[in-house]
Design a protein around this motif. Structure first.
Motif, mmCIF file in Angstrom:
data_model
loop_
_atom_site.group_PDB
_atom_site.id
_atom_site.type_symbol
_atom_site.label_atom_id
_atom_site.label_comp_id
_atom_site.label_asym_id
_atom_site.label_seq_id
_atom_site.Cartn_x
_atom_site.Cartn_y
_atom_site.Cartn_z
ATOM 1 N N MET A 240 4.497 -5.172 -12.891
ATOM 2 C CA MET A 240 5.879 -4.786 -12.881
ATOM 3 C C MET A 240 6.077 -3.851 -11.677
ATOM 4 S SD MET A 240 6.179 -4.110 -16.832
ATOM 5 C CE MET A 240 4.775 -3.357 -17.087
ATOM 6 N N ASN A 241 7.114 -4.316 -10.956
ATOM 7 C CA ASN A 241 7.379 -3.421 -9.529
ATOM 8 C C ASN A 241 8.750 -2.623 -10.002
ATOM 9 O OD1 ASN A 241 7.687 -2.416 -7.256
ATOM 10 N ND2 ASN A 241 8.180 -4.260 -6.203
ATOM 11 N N PHE A 242 8.347 -1.344 -10.240
ATOM 12 C CA PHE A 242 9.479 -0.182 -10.383
ATOM 13 C C PHE A 242 9.652 0.494 -8.962
ATOM 14 C CE2 PHE A 242 7.846 -1.298 -14.630
ATOM 15 C CZ PHE A 242 9.138 -1.508 -15.438
ATOM 16 N N TYR A 243 9.213 0.062 -8.141
ATOM 17 C CA TYR A 243 9.624 0.740 -6.659
ATOM 18 C C TYR A 243 9.921 -0.180 -5.639
ATOM 19 C CZ TYR A 243 8.212 4.678 -3.604
ATOM 20 O OH TYR A 243 8.366 5.777 -2.751
ATOM 21 N N PRO A 244 10.943 -1.093 -6.103
ATOM 22 C CA PRO A 244 11.486 -2.333 -5.175
ATOM 23 C C PRO A 244 12.151 -1.931 -3.681
ATOM 24 C CG PRO A 244 13.138 -2.030 -7.083
ATOM 25 C CD PRO A 244 11.778 -0.923 -7.155
ATOM 26 N N SER A 245 12.396 -0.566 -3.805
ATOM 27 C CA SER A 245 13.187 -0.326 -2.397
ATOM 28 C C SER A 245 11.925 -0.157 -1.375
ATOM 29 C CB SER A 245 13.499 1.259 -2.582
ATOM 30 O OG SER A 245 12.746 2.227 -2.851
ATOM 31 N N VAL A 246 10.689 -0.162 -1.564
ATOM 32 C CA VAL A 246 9.692 -0.067 -0.553
ATOM 33 C C VAL A 246 8.722 -0.997 -0.828
ATOM 34 C CG1 VAL A 246 10.345 2.320 0.201
ATOM 35 C CG2 VAL A 246 8.657 1.969 -1.529
ATOM 36 N N VAL A 247 8.352 -1.506 -1.917
ATOM 37 C CA VAL A 247 7.324 -2.480 -2.365
ATOM 38 C C VAL A 247 7.650 -3.821 -2.672
ATOM 39 C CG1 VAL A 247 5.416 -2.913 -3.934
ATOM 40 C CG2 VAL A 247 5.761 -0.409 -3.308
ATOM 41 N N SER A 248 7.228 -4.524 -1.835
ATOM 42 C CA SER A 248 7.493 -6.054 -2.072
ATOM 43 C C SER A 248 6.259 -6.788 -2.565
ATOM 44 C CB SER A 248 7.973 -7.076 -0.757
ATOM 45 O OG SER A 248 6.649 -6.756 0.201
ATOM 46 N N ARG A 249 6.050 -7.986 -2.909
ATOM 47 C CA ARG A 249 5.126 -8.649 -3.466
ATOM 48 C C ARG A 249 4.269 -9.074 -2.567
ATOM 49 N NH1 ARG A 249 3.001 -13.958 -4.246
ATOM 50 N NH2 ARG A 249 1.553 -13.806 -5.893
ATOM 51 N N ALA A 250 4.405 -9.170 -1.131
ATOM 52 C CA ALA A 250 3.381 -9.444 -0.314
ATOM 53 C C ALA A 250 3.173 -8.153 0.605
ATOM 54 C CB ALA A 250 4.145 -10.475 1.022
ATOM 55 N N GLY A 251 3.924 -7.261 0.518
ATOM 56 C CA GLY A 251 3.421 -5.980 1.500
ATOM 57 C C GLY A 251 3.848 -5.897 2.876
ATOM 58 N N ASN A 252 3.310 -5.198 3.457
ATOM 59 C CA ASN A 252 3.493 -4.961 4.842
ATOM 60 C C ASN A 252 2.250 -5.754 5.686
ATOM 61 O OD1 ASN A 252 3.327 -4.224 7.606
ATOM 62 N ND2 ASN A 252 4.196 -2.038 7.119
ATOM 63 N N GLU A 253 2.918 -6.955 5.939
ATOM 64 C CA GLU A 253 1.720 -7.789 6.453
ATOM 65 C C GLU A 253 1.049 -7.455 7.905
ATOM 66 O OE1 GLU A 253 3.809 -11.660 5.838
ATOM 67 O OE2 GLU A 253 2.939 -11.901 3.925
ATOM 68 N N GLU A 254 2.255 -6.895 8.701
ATOM 69 C CA GLU A 254 1.672 -6.384 10.071
ATOM 70 C C GLU A 254 0.454 -5.281 9.842
ATOM 71 O OE1 GLU A 254 3.301 -3.731 14.219
ATOM 72 O OE2 GLU A 254 4.711 -4.795 12.437
ATOM 73 N N ALA A 255 0.453 -4.267 8.891
ATOM 74 C CA ALA A 255 -0.440 -3.398 8.476
ATOM 75 C C ALA A 255 -1.653 -4.262 7.993
ATOM 76 C CB ALA A 255 0.219 -2.439 7.417
ATOM 77 N N GLN A 256 -1.615 -5.296 7.224
ATOM 78 C CA GLN A 256 -2.715 -5.563 6.913
ATOM 79 C C GLN A 256 -3.667 -6.490 7.910
ATOM 80 O OE1 GLN A 256 -1.292 -8.517 3.675
ATOM 81 N NE2 GLN A 256 0.000 -6.978 2.670
ATOM 82 N N THR A 257 -2.675 -6.928 8.796
ATOM 83 C CA THR A 257 -3.295 -7.598 9.980
ATOM 84 C C THR A 257 -4.107 -6.629 10.888
ATOM 85 O OG1 THR A 257 -1.675 -9.371 10.162
ATOM 86 C CG2 THR A 257 -2.793 -8.876 12.226
ATOM 87 N N GLN A 258 -3.602 -5.404 11.190
ATOM 88 C CA GLN A 258 -4.180 -4.151 11.719
ATOM 89 C C GLN A 258 -5.273 -3.941 11.119
ATOM 90 O OE1 GLN A 258 -0.932 -1.300 11.981
ATOM 91 N NE2 GLN A 258 0.047 -2.315 13.598
ATOM 92 N N ILE A 259 -5.461 -3.802 9.612
ATOM 93 C CA ILE A 259 -6.366 -3.279 9.002
ATOM 94 C C ILE A 259 -7.655 -4.401 9.107
ATOM 95 C CG2 ILE A 259 -7.602 -3.111 6.690
ATOM 96 C CD1 ILE A 259 -4.896 -1.727 5.766
ATOM 97 N N ARG A 260 -7.425 -5.556 9.139
ATOM 98 C CA ARG A 260 -8.383 -6.616 9.227
ATOM 99 C C ARG A 260 -8.872 -6.708 10.636
ATOM 100 N NH1 ARG A 260 -4.792 -9.628 5.884
ATOM 101 N NH2 ARG A 260 -3.623 -10.525 7.736
ATOM 102 N N GLU A 261 -8.156 -6.294 11.677
ATOM 103 C CA GLU A 261 -8.605 -6.264 12.944
ATOM 104 C C GLU A 261 -9.778 -5.279 13.339
ATOM 105 O OE1 GLU A 261 -6.874 -5.182 17.428
ATOM 106 O OE2 GLU A 261 -5.723 -5.700 16.286
ATOM 107 N N VAL A 262 -9.423 -4.372 12.741
ATOM 108 C CA VAL A 262 -10.114 -3.088 12.922
ATOM 109 C C VAL A 262 -11.104 -2.841 12.159
ATOM 110 C CG1 VAL A 262 -10.201 -0.529 13.519
ATOM 111 C CG2 VAL A 262 -8.396 -1.986 14.285
ATOM 112 N N PHE A 263 -11.257 -3.191 10.727
ATOM 113 C CA PHE A 263 -12.110 -2.766 9.800
ATOM 114 C C PHE A 263 -12.687 -4.110 8.906
ATOM 115 C CE2 PHE A 263 -9.182 0.707 9.816
ATOM 116 C CZ PHE A 263 -10.294 1.891 10.283
ATOM 117 N N GLU A 264 -13.682 -3.727 8.329
ATOM 118 C CA GLU A 264 -14.290 -4.900 7.556
ATOM 119 C C GLU A 264 -14.647 -4.464 6.289
ATOM 120 O OE1 GLU A 264 -17.801 -6.638 9.522
ATOM 121 O OE2 GLU A 264 -18.823 -4.628 9.518
#
Length: 356
Positions: A240-264
């Motif tokens: 259940m998402n009670f923080y919809p103003s900033v949280v989506s189901r998919a999240g911040n996909e750009e930030a996820q891409t940056q994490i995958r590029e730099v970290f493992e």
């Protein structure tokens, strides 16, 4: 607060205070939630059948002693200066904290942003600056941007000592080890990056609810209300998402891409809990050249053998069950990491915010 919201808040608090359904043990796995729950006095607004348990969501609290020892080792080298956020200075290693090591020549600077380290290094090319990069998915994108800037700008005297953890793996480890938990208050800041969907496999596997919450008192109460209503008369898992103003189901996909590029993903050791496969992030590829020796820091030794920080982090005991709590272990003389940070459960209990 308008009349409608006042009435809603009254209805929520009345329900939670008079809740008489199945006993609930709800773990908040975010240090910011731990602090907010204490600040707003939320435990006092709940039925005796609803128990809030602090989990391993304070990044300072779960850094193993080997990580602190490595920081100290680096800071004692003549050409190295360690930079870190303030709380980490006082976290005990196997023998001492970084703050205590200053007495024998350790060089450490407190910074407010990772990028302060870059500015310091540019002004002082005679020293290598090692930034203590610890945290969860929330801060990983910032550290990724820092690493990219260091490489792109060709800054030779900046390194990172990482202790970045990821939440789903530790929640799975807690559940598999029999943690006394039947619902989770999911971390709002982490969910901004990862999206709420990251909790769905856990909710399904363990058939328990996850409620993503913000950090205001009403937001936390709404999430607890959602868990209580779901559990009272239903079974099975749900997110259940009670923080919809900033949280989506998919999240911040750009930030996820940056994490995958730099970290493992790598195995990581959590203070008092042990090694958990796939629960850490380490610099990868060309960024690995910036690593100041983060891999293989598996040693986790308690400075005070009586400290029960690990059991507190797993939700197995309340802080007051530790024989050191409030006696030799206080915010002025912390024997374990949970007493150092304002997000640590031992400190919030000591300062009176958590009564039960």
């Amino acid at each position: 607060m308008d009349k409608r919201n006042t009435e809603l808040l009254r209805a929520i608090t009345d329900y939670l205070k008079n809740y008489d359904g199945p006993e609930l043990r709800i773990m908040e796995v975010c240090g910011s939630h731990t602090g907010a729950i204490a600040k707003y006095g939320i435990p006092q607004l709940l039925s005796d059948r609803i128990h809030l348990i602090s989990g391993p969501g304070c990044p300072v609290c779960v850094a193993p002693s080997a990580y602190i020892d490595r920081m100290i080792e680096l800071s004692l080298q003549p050409d190295v200066i360690v930079t870190t956020f303030g709380d980490l200075l006082r976290v005990p290693g196997s023998r001492e904290s970084l703050s205590e090591a200053k007495g024998r020549g350790a060089k450490a600077r407190m910074v407010y942003s990772p990028f302060d380290t870059i500015d310091l290094a540019k002004k002082d090319p005679a020293h290598t600056y090692v930034f203590a990069a610890l945290g969860f998915e929330t801060t990983a994108p910032v550290y990724a941007l820092m690493a990219r800037q260091v490489l792109e700008d060709g800054i030779p005297n900046v390194k990172l000592l990482t202790a970045i953890k990821t939440m789903p793996a530790v929640i799975r480890a807690l559940m598999d080890s029999g943690a006394p938990v039947n619902a989770f208050l999911a971390p709002g800041h982490v969910s901004v990056v990862t999206g709420s969907r990251i909790w769905e496999p856990l909710a399904e596997q363990y058939e328990i609810p996850f409620a993503v919450a913000g950090f205001q008192g009403i937001e936390i109460l709404e999430a607890l209300y959602g868990i209580a209503r779901w559990t009272n008369g239903r079974s099975g898992g749900r997110v259940m998402n009670f923080y919809p103003s900033v949280v989506s189901r998919a999240g911040n996909e750009e930030a996820q891409t940056q994490i995958r590029e730099v970290f493992e993903p790598v195995s990581a050791v959590w203070r008092g809990i042990g090694e958990i496969e796939g629960s850490g992030l380490a610099l990868r590829g060309p960024y690995a050249a910036l690593d100041a020796g983060s891999r293989g820091l598996s040693r986790d030794v308690r400075k005070n053998k009586a400290c029960r920080c690990g059991e507190v982090l797993c939700g197995k005991i309340p802080p007051t069950a530790c024989p050191l709590h409030g006696k030799v272990c206080t915010p002025l003389t912390p024997q374990g990491a949970c007493m150092v940070s304002p997000e640590g459960s031992c400190r919030t209990w000591f300062e009176g915010g958590r009564k039960r």
